[in-house]
Scaffold this motif. Sequence first.
Motif, PDB file in Angstrom:
ATOM      1  N   LEU A  29       0.830  -1.213   0.000  1.00 13.80           N
ATOM      2  CA  LEU A  29       0.000   0.000   0.000  1.00 13.80           C
ATOM      3  C   LEU A  29       0.861   1.259   0.000  1.00 13.80           C
ATOM      4  O   LEU A  29       0.515   2.258  -0.637  1.00 13.80           O
ATOM      5  N   TYR A  30       2.012   1.209   0.694  1.00 18.92           N
ATOM      6  CA  TYR A  30       2.903   2.373   0.668  1.00 18.92           C
ATOM      7  C   TYR A  30       3.390   2.641  -0.758  1.00 18.92           C
ATOM      8  O   TYR A  30       3.348   3.775  -1.234  1.00 18.92           O
ATOM      9  N   MET A  31       3.848   1.590  -1.423  1.00 16.43           N
ATOM     10  CA  MET A  31       4.372   1.775  -2.774  1.00 16.43           C
ATOM     11  C   MET A  31       3.269   2.258  -3.727  1.00 16.43           C
ATOM     12  O   MET A  31       3.516   3.106  -4.583  1.00 16.43           O
ATOM     13  N   ALA A  32       2.050   1.754  -3.549  1.00 19.91           N
ATOM     14  CA  ALA A  32       0.929   2.214  -4.368  1.00 19.91           C
ATOM     15  C   ALA A  32       0.653   3.698  -4.117  1.00 19.91           C
ATOM     16  O   ALA A  32       0.491   4.477  -5.065  1.00 19.91           O
ATOM     17  N   ASP A  33       0.621   4.095  -2.844  1.00 17.49           N
ATOM     18  CA  ASP A  33       0.342   5.493  -2.497  1.00 17.49           C
ATOM     19  C   ASP A  33       1.460   6.402  -2.999  1.00 17.49           C
ATOM     20  O   ASP A  33       1.203   7.461  -3.581  1.00 17.49           O
ATOM     21  N   MET A  34       2.704   5.981  -2.815  1.00 12.29           N
ATOM     22  CA  MET A  34       3.836   6.803  -3.258  1.00 12.29           C
ATOM     23  C   MET A  34       3.799   6.991  -4.775  1.00 12.29           C
ATOM     24  O   MET A  34       4.009   8.099  -5.279  1.00 12.29           O
ATOM     25  N   THR A  40       0.060  11.860  -9.662  1.00 19.94           N
ATOM     26  CA  THR A  40      -1.141  12.707  -9.692  1.00 19.94           C
ATOM     27  C   THR A  40      -1.090  13.927  -8.772  1.00 19.94           C
ATOM     28  O   THR A  40      -1.964  14.783  -8.853  1.00 19.94           O
ATOM     29  N   GLN A  41      -0.101  13.946  -7.862  1.00 17.45           N
ATOM     30  CA  GLN A  41      -0.015  14.977  -6.821  1.00 17.45           C
ATOM     31  C   GLN A  41      -1.178  14.886  -5.839  1.00 17.45           C
ATOM     32  O   GLN A  41      -1.437  15.834  -5.095  1.00 17.45           O
ATOM     33  N   GLN A  42      -1.897  13.765  -5.849  1.00 15.95           N
ATOM     34  CA  GLN A  42      -3.020  13.516  -4.945  1.00 15.95           C
ATOM     35  C   GLN A  42      -2.730  12.245  -4.163  1.00 15.95           C
ATOM     36  O   GLN A  42      -2.185  11.296  -4.726  1.00 15.95           O
ATOM     37  N   GLY A 116      14.213   6.584  -0.619  1.00 18.87           N
ATOM     38  CA  GLY A 116      12.883   6.680  -0.039  1.00 18.87           C
ATOM     39  C   GLY A 116      12.664   7.794   0.962  1.00 18.87           C
ATOM     40  O   GLY A 116      13.601   8.339   1.540  1.00 18.87           O
ATOM     41  N   ALA A 117      11.385   8.070   1.184  1.00 20.28           N
ATOM     42  CA  ALA A 117      10.971   9.082   2.156  1.00 20.28           C
ATOM     43  C   ALA A 117      11.163   8.583   3.581  1.00 20.28           C
ATOM     44  O   ALA A 117      11.463   9.373   4.481  1.00 20.28           O
ATOM     45  N   ILE A 137       6.289  12.642  -2.843  1.00 15.43           N
ATOM     46  CA  ILE A 137       6.532  13.214  -4.171  1.00 15.43           C
ATOM     47  C   ILE A 137       8.036  13.214  -4.456  1.00 15.43           C
ATOM     48  O   ILE A 137       8.473  12.850  -5.551  1.00 15.43           O
ATOM     49  N   GLY A 138       8.826  13.577  -3.461  1.00 15.48           N
ATOM     50  CA  GLY A 138      10.288  13.559  -3.613  1.00 15.48           C
ATOM     51  C   GLY A 138      10.815  12.153  -3.860  1.00 15.48           C
ATOM     52  O   GLY A 138      11.692  11.946  -4.702  1.00 15.48           O
ATOM     53  N   GLU A 139      10.285  11.184  -3.120  1.00 15.70           N
ATOM     54  CA  GLU A 139      10.705   9.793  -3.321  1.00 15.70           C
ATOM     55  C   GLU A 139      10.372   9.326  -4.733  1.00 15.70           C
ATOM     56  O   GLU A 139      11.198   8.707  -5.405  1.00 15.70           O
ATOM     57  N   TYR A 140       9.178   9.616  -5.193  1.00 15.03           N
ATOM     58  CA  TYR A 140       8.774   9.227  -6.539  1.00 15.03           C
ATOM     59  C   TYR A 140       9.736   9.841  -7.561  1.00 15.03           C
ATOM     60  O   TYR A 140      10.187   9.148  -8.490  1.00 15.03           O
TER      61      TYR A 140
END
Length: 149
Positions: A29-34, A40-42, A116-117, A137-140
């Motif tokens: 779920l973390y990787m999906a959210d990141m 999307t910035q969301q 990573g963050a 966003i930075g991690e991505y």
Amino acid sequence: MTVRTIDAARYLSILSGWKLSNLQMQKILYMADMNFVGQTQQRLLDEDFEAWDYGPVLPSLYHKCKAFGAKHVPDVFWGATDISGTPEGKMIELAWKNLKSASPGQLVEATHSSLGAWITRYVAGAKQIKITTQDMIGEYARRTAKTAA
């Protein structure tokens, strides 16, 4: 639109055939959210991850599932809404597709990456240290720059 943690956890569990531990759910779920926030910035989820000893953790999910230890978590997600077909559901499907063969140790290693963050926020033994949307966003950006190089 963000989705509730229980909706995302139940959907991921369904995709896995109910074969995920609490730790595996947290990391996928973390990787999906990141990835979602990076694209999307969301935020995908309505809850912030925190920087715990074993990586990013959603506190509500941890407490709901901790009794199962390293065992598969059964359906404890009462009242969850079906998110299949939504952009958030599709991101969870993609994360599952890409990470389903990773061991729990590999998932921890991925979320502990120097890109990573988590590593920027982690304080040994501490809880309640949030990983912010900007951190993700930075991690991505760092991860996508590395794969493009």
